[in-house]
Design a protein around this motif. Structure first.
Motif, PDB file in Angstrom:
ATOM      1  N   ARG A 232     -11.486  -8.582 -17.826  1.00 56.18           N
ATOM      2  CA  ARG A 232     -12.858  -9.082 -17.942  1.00 56.18           C
ATOM      3  C   ARG A 232     -12.958 -10.532 -18.361  1.00 56.18           C
ATOM      4  O   ARG A 232     -14.056 -11.087 -18.462  1.00 56.18           O
ATOM      5  N   LYS A 233     -11.792 -11.142 -18.647  1.00 54.49           N
ATOM      6  CA  LYS A 233     -11.839 -12.521 -19.128  1.00 54.49           C
ATOM      7  C   LYS A 233     -10.681 -13.319 -18.569  1.00 54.49           C
ATOM      8  O   LYS A 233      -9.545 -12.817 -18.492  1.00 54.49           O
ATOM      9  N   LEU A 234     -10.977 -14.536 -18.153  1.00 54.38           N
ATOM     10  CA  LEU A 234      -9.923 -15.487 -17.798  1.00 54.38           C
ATOM     11  C   LEU A 234     -10.099 -16.703 -18.701  1.00 54.38           C
ATOM     12  O   LEU A 234     -11.166 -17.325 -18.727  1.00 54.38           O
ATOM     13  N   SER A 235      -9.062 -17.006 -19.460  1.00 55.48           N
ATOM     14  CA  SER A 235      -9.085 -18.224 -20.269  1.00 55.48           C
ATOM     15  C   SER A 235      -7.948 -19.096 -19.764  1.00 55.48           C
ATOM     16  O   SER A 235      -6.773 -18.746 -19.893  1.00 55.48           O
ATOM     17  N   PHE A 236      -8.308 -20.223 -19.168  1.00 56.96           N
ATOM     18  CA  PHE A 236      -7.322 -21.064 -18.482  1.00 56.96           C
ATOM     19  C   PHE A 236      -7.280 -22.448 -19.100  1.00 56.96           C
ATOM     20  O   PHE A 236      -8.317 -23.049 -19.376  1.00 56.96           O
ATOM     21  N   THR A 237      -6.101 -22.970 -19.316  1.00 50.06           N
ATOM     22  CA  THR A 237      -5.924 -24.385 -19.646  1.00 50.06           C
ATOM     23  C   THR A 237      -4.958 -24.970 -18.643  1.00 50.06           C
ATOM     24  O   THR A 237      -3.841 -24.458 -18.458  1.00 50.06           O
ATOM     25  N   GLY A 238      -5.376 -26.037 -17.990  1.00 42.49           N
ATOM     26  CA  GLY A 238      -4.518 -26.664 -16.989  1.00 42.49           C
ATOM     27  C   GLY A 238      -5.311 -27.708 -16.222  1.00 42.49           C
ATOM     28  O   GLY A 238      -6.328 -28.218 -16.710  1.00 42.49           O
ATOM     29  N   SER A 239      -4.860 -27.995 -15.026  1.00 41.97           N
ATOM     30  CA  SER A 239      -5.477 -29.068 -14.254  1.00 41.97           C
ATOM     31  C   SER A 239      -6.826 -28.636 -13.670  1.00 41.97           C
ATOM     32  O   SER A 239      -7.071 -27.442 -13.452  1.00 41.97           O
ATOM     33  N   THR A 240      -7.650 -29.622 -13.400  1.00 42.77           N
ATOM     34  CA  THR A 240      -8.975 -29.330 -12.828  1.00 42.77           C
ATOM     35  C   THR A 240      -8.828 -28.681 -11.451  1.00 42.77           C
ATOM     36  O   THR A 240      -9.580 -27.757 -11.110  1.00 42.77           O
ATOM     37  N   GLY A 241      -7.847 -29.111 -10.666  1.00 40.00           N
ATOM     38  CA  GLY A 241      -7.663 -28.550  -9.324  1.00 40.00           C
ATOM     39  C   GLY A 241      -7.381 -27.053  -9.375  1.00 40.00           C
ATOM     40  O   GLY A 241      -8.035 -26.260  -8.673  1.00 40.00           O
ATOM     41  N   GLU A 249     -11.735 -17.653  -7.511  1.00 39.85           N
ATOM     42  CA  GLU A 249     -11.116 -16.324  -7.454  1.00 39.85           C
ATOM     43  C   GLU A 249     -11.810 -15.367  -8.436  1.00 39.85           C
ATOM     44  O   GLU A 249     -12.103 -14.215  -8.103  1.00 39.85           O
ATOM     45  N   ALA A 250     -12.096 -15.877  -9.644  1.00 44.26           N
ATOM     46  CA  ALA A 250     -12.741 -15.042 -10.665  1.00 44.26           C
ATOM     47  C   ALA A 250     -14.150 -14.644 -10.240  1.00 44.26           C
ATOM     48  O   ALA A 250     -14.642 -13.575 -10.612  1.00 44.26           O
ATOM     49  N   ALA A 251     -14.781 -15.517  -9.442  1.00 41.00           N
ATOM     50  CA  ALA A 251     -16.156 -15.225  -9.005  1.00 41.00           C
ATOM     51  C   ALA A 251     -16.223 -13.938  -8.194  1.00 41.00           C
ATOM     52  O   ALA A 251     -17.230 -13.226  -8.224  1.00 41.00           O
ATOM     53  N   LYS A 252     -15.114 -13.612  -7.494  1.00 42.46           N
ATOM     54  CA  LYS A 252     -15.138 -12.415  -6.636  1.00 42.46           C
ATOM     55  C   LYS A 252     -15.388 -11.152  -7.451  1.00 42.46           C
ATOM     56  O   LYS A 252     -15.975 -10.192  -6.959  1.00 42.46           O
ATOM     57  N   SER A 253     -14.897 -11.121  -8.695  1.00 41.45           N
ATOM     58  CA  SER A 253     -15.138  -9.939  -9.539  1.00 41.45           C
ATOM     59  C   SER A 253     -16.029 -10.285 -10.726  1.00 41.45           C
ATOM     60  O   SER A 253     -16.112  -9.527 -11.686  1.00 41.45           O
ATOM     61  N   VAL A 254     -16.676 -11.457 -10.661  1.00 45.61           N
ATOM     62  CA  VAL A 254     -17.562 -11.926 -11.738  1.00 45.61           C
ATOM     63  C   VAL A 254     -16.880 -11.804 -13.110  1.00 45.61           C
ATOM     64  O   VAL A 254     -17.408 -11.202 -14.045  1.00 45.61           O
ATOM     65  N   VAL A 255     -15.680 -12.376 -13.185  1.00 49.50           N
ATOM     66  CA  VAL A 255     -14.932 -12.374 -14.446  1.00 49.50           C
ATOM     67  C   VAL A 255     -15.391 -13.579 -15.273  1.00 49.50           C
ATOM     68  O   VAL A 255     -15.517 -14.687 -14.751  1.00 49.50           O
ATOM     69  N   SER A 256     -15.628 -13.354 -16.550  1.00 54.16           N
ATOM     70  CA  SER A 256     -16.031 -14.449 -17.450  1.00 54.16           C
ATOM     71  C   SER A 256     -14.898 -15.468 -17.578  1.00 54.16           C
ATOM     72  O   SER A 256     -13.736 -15.098 -17.736  1.00 54.16           O
ATOM     73  N   CYS A 257     -15.234 -16.758 -17.481  1.00 57.62           N
ATOM     74  CA  CYS A 257     -14.198 -17.798 -17.490  1.00 57.62           C
ATOM     75  C   CYS A 257     -14.411 -18.826 -18.595  1.00 57.62           C
ATOM     76  O   CYS A 257     -15.522 -19.307 -18.793  1.00 57.62           O
ATOM     77  N   SER A 258     -13.333 -19.151 -19.287  1.00 56.54           N
ATOM     78  CA  SER A 258     -13.310 -20.329 -20.150  1.00 56.54           C
ATOM     79  C   SER A 258     -12.276 -21.261 -19.545  1.00 56.54           C
ATOM     80  O   SER A 258     -11.161 -20.834 -19.233  1.00 56.54           O
ATOM     81  N   MET A 259     -12.653 -22.521 -19.393  1.00 56.97           N
ATOM     82  CA  MET A 259     -11.797 -23.464 -18.671  1.00 56.97           C
ATOM     83  C   MET A 259     -11.580 -24.720 -19.501  1.00 56.97           C
ATOM     84  O   MET A 259     -12.553 -25.399 -19.854  1.00 56.97           O
ATOM     85  N   GLU A 260     -10.337 -25.000 -19.824  1.00 57.98           N
ATOM     86  CA  GLU A 260      -9.970 -26.259 -20.492  1.00 57.98           C
ATOM     87  C   GLU A 260      -9.176 -27.057 -19.462  1.00 57.98           C
ATOM     88  O   GLU A 260      -8.014 -26.744 -19.201  1.00 57.98           O
ATOM     89  N   LEU A 261      -9.811 -28.063 -18.878  1.00 58.76           N
ATOM     90  CA  LEU A 261      -9.209 -28.708 -17.708  1.00 58.76           C
ATOM     91  C   LEU A 261      -8.797 -30.152 -18.011  1.00 58.76           C
ATOM     92  O   LEU A 261      -8.618 -30.533 -19.152  1.00 58.76           O
ATOM     93  N   GLY A 262      -8.644 -30.920 -16.978  1.00 57.84           N
ATOM     94  CA  GLY A 262      -8.091 -32.263 -17.125  1.00 57.84           C
ATOM     95  C   GLY A 262      -9.037 -33.231 -17.832  1.00 57.84           C
ATOM     96  O   GLY A 262     -10.213 -32.946 -18.037  1.00 57.84           O
ATOM     97  N   GLY A 263      -8.492 -34.379 -18.205  1.00 59.46           N
ATOM     98  CA  GLY A 263      -9.288 -35.399 -18.880  1.00 59.46           C
ATOM     99  C   GLY A 263      -8.985 -36.786 -18.332  1.00 59.46           C
ATOM    100  O   GLY A 263      -8.022 -36.981 -17.576  1.00 59.46           O
ATOM    101  N   ASN A 264      -9.815 -37.746 -18.720  1.00 55.92           N
ATOM    102  CA  ASN A 264      -9.626 -39.149 -18.325  1.00 55.92           C
ATOM    103  C   ASN A 264     -10.281 -39.994 -19.412  1.00 55.92           C
ATOM    104  O   ASN A 264     -11.252 -40.694 -19.176  1.00 55.92           O
ATOM    105  N   ALA A 265      -9.732 -39.861 -20.639  1.00 56.35           N
ATOM    106  CA  ALA A 265     -10.433 -40.375 -21.817  1.00 56.35           C
ATOM    107  C   ALA A 265     -10.536 -41.897 -21.842  1.00 56.35           C
ATOM    108  O   ALA A 265      -9.525 -42.593 -21.730  1.00 56.35           O
ATOM    109  N   PRO A 266     -11.766 -42.416 -22.045  1.00 57.31           N
ATOM    110  CA  PRO A 266     -11.925 -43.843 -22.308  1.00 57.31           C
ATOM    111  C   PRO A 266     -11.681 -44.129 -23.791  1.00 57.31           C
ATOM    112  O   PRO A 266     -11.999 -43.298 -24.645  1.00 57.31           O
ATOM    113  N   PHE A 267     -11.113 -45.282 -24.081  1.00 58.31           N
ATOM    114  CA  PHE A 267     -10.886 -45.737 -25.462  1.00 58.31           C
ATOM    115  C   PHE A 267     -11.567 -47.096 -25.550  1.00 58.31           C
ATOM    116  O   PHE A 267     -11.099 -48.080 -24.973  1.00 58.31           O
TER     117      PHE A 267
END
Ligand code: NAD
Length: 487
Positions: A232-241, A249-267
């Motif tokens: 019932r849950k997908l928790s993913f950390t990785g690239s945005t792609g 893929e998760a949408a097919k079974s309406v699985v709840s998703c938490s996504m920690e994806l890529g960054g491009n931080a300005p300083f």
């Protein structure tokens, strides 16, 4: 031979085969070589799971689910707390293991272990504070009661750049919430995940509550698990792609998703910033993990008045760093994870140089075994260079000059990403105003390090969905249940 000597003392190759961890059983196997990025040598071999193995892991997580859900929060809390203690007791061994398979400098690996263990301590504390809600309806006629229930079996997918912390940041809240999990770590850094599973066993995590499997073929395995209605849950950390394709893929079974994806931080550094503090912060924001971090400063925007002083001070610090094998105690900058990662950095730097950027230090690959790229500072970088839009994921600091506050905000927001940003200014009002104007989930104000288990970590735009850590992190693994109660 101690547990960690098995993983770190690679004199005896028979100890290198590490099996899958399913339902509390270690299933022997091989097929995935683990490479030491510092030397290019093969360190060990771990099992390559099949779709059938993945489904057995779902069965195991299902068999343990009801028992774990009913385990009193206090007991779940104490198991997590013991896991924290065991990680702390084995901190040095874990740090060496991380350094071996990931390549990061030992000092970075030690920092990661401390950070990773804190997620277990934090969620041991949160397990007994799961919030609920009671209120009267606006009409005053009825009651609204809101409870939070564990969401169900969670599939956790983690990257190689923080092999311990990205796992504990998910396992901690999931277990605290009452969920059972299947962890699929990156195949580049599986040894840390398996070592942590052993510590979890010792801490008293019941069989099936945490399952770990490694694979060279993540697509079909995760698709099969996501199609199973028990997950019932997908928790993913990785690239945005990869995150985008998993969301589809998760949408097919309406699985709840938490996504920690890529960054491009300005300083962003303003003229009125404390230069020494800004350089100190830049070194941390850029060079933690040799730049292989989602929060890594990817674009330095420096105001005209302080620009030249910033470039020369950063160049001096970057050129003094010692590059070497991660596990060499003198090393400050370890290798990149793979030759492919080095090739990507080289492509980005070469493109920027061809368009007028100048390297004040570094800027070209290093010959020899191991996957090294030198600390690099680039000035005069065009704002539309490829490295202003792609994650560099390496020790390269491109510096861009700006004049006005509005220009800095516009440049900072010129990206599909929105994870982290850093602002340096002596004027707090301005720093907060700029921080509010930048579209990210996190802003460091006169600080180059923002990760903290007690704070909500996550991004906006295409950097992700949801937050990990903090008081809300546990709710990612829970569903609100509303009782319309008449009493
Ligand atoms: P990746 O997306 O290539 O891989 C991440 C994980 O996904 C690995 O376990 C990998 O095996 C798995 N995976 C790959 N293809 C898959 C598929 N088709 N189906 C299922 N799983 C699949 O990322 P990476 O190179 O391991 O890590 C670097 C990336 O992670 C960077 O973009 C970085 O910014 C991001 N990251 C984000 C955070 C954050 O909190 N936002 C933290 C760390 C890293």
């Amino acid at each position: 031979m101690t547990l960690f000597a098995q993983f770190t003392g690679y004199a005896d190759p028979s100890l290198h085969a590490h099996g899958l961890y399913i339902g509390g059983q270690w299933q022997p196997g091989g097929g995935i070589p683990v490479i030491d990025p510092s030397s290019g040598a093969t360190l060990a071999e771990v099992a390559d799971a099949s779709v059938q193995d993945a489904m057995r892991a779902v069965d195991a997580a299902e068999a343990a689910a009801a028992g774990w859900r009913q385990t009193p929060p206090r007991q779940r809390s104490e198991i997590l707390r013991r896991w924290f203690t065991l990680m702390s007791e084995h901190a040095e061994d874990l740090a060496r293991l991380i350094s071996l398979e990931n390549g990061k400098a030992l000092s970075d690996a030690r920092g990661e272990v401390a950070y990773a263990a804190e997620f277990f301590r934090w969620y041991a504390e949160e397990a007994v504070r799961i919030p609920g809600e009671f209120r009267r309806t606006p009409s005053g006629a009825h009651n609204i009661l809101v409870d939070h229930e564990p969401i169900g079996i969670a599939l956790l997918i983690t990257p190689w750049n923080f092999p311990a912390a990205m796992a504990t940041r998910k396992i901690g809240p999931a277990l605290a919430a009452g969920c059972t999990v299947i962890l699929k770590p990156a195949s580049e850094t599986p040894l840390t995940a398996y070592a942590m599973a052993r510590l979890g066993e010792q801490a008293g995590v019941p069989p099936g509550v945490v399952n770990v499997l490694t694979t060279t073929n993540p697509g079909p395995l995760t698709n099969a698990m996501l199609a199973d209605p028990r997950v019932r849950k997908l928790s993913f950390t990785g690239s945005t792609g990869v995150g985008r394709s998993l969301l589809a893929e998760a949408a097919k079974s309406v699985v709840s998703c938490s996504m920690e994806l890529g960054g491009n931080a300005p300083f962003v550094v303003f003229d009125d910033a404390d230069l020494d503090a800004a350089i100190e912060g830049a070194m941390v924001a850029k060079m933690r993990n040799a730049g292989e971090a989602c929060t890594a400063a990817n674009r330095f925007y420096v105001q005209s008045g302080i620009h030249d002083a910033f470039v020369s001070a950063l160049t001096a610090r970057m050129s003094a760093l010692k590059v070497g094998a991660g596990y060499d105690p003198d090393t400050q900058v370890g290798p990149m994870i793979t030759t492919r990662a080095v090739e990507k950095i080289d492509r980005l730097v070469t493109e920027a140089k061809a368009r007028g950027a100048r390297a004040t230090t570094g800027g070209a690959t290093i010959a020899g075994s191991g996957f090294y790229y030198p600390p690099t500072v680039l000035e005069n970088v065009p704002v539309d260079a490829a490295l202003a839009h792609e994650e560099i994921f390496g020790p390269v600091a491109p510096i861009y000059r700006f004049e006005t506050e509005d220009e800095a905000i516009r440049l900072a927001n010129n990206t599909e990403y929105g994870l982290a940003a850093y602002v340096y200014s002596g004027d707090m009002k301005r720093a907060m105003r700029v921080g509010r104007g930048i579209e990210t989930g996190m802003v460091g104000i006169n600080r180059g390090l923002m990760s903290d288990p007690a704070a909500p970590f996550g991004g906006v735009k295409q950097s992700g969905l949801g937050r990990e850590g903090g008081v809300t992190g546990i709710l990612e693994f829970m569903e609100a249940k509303y009782f319309a109660a008449e009493f």
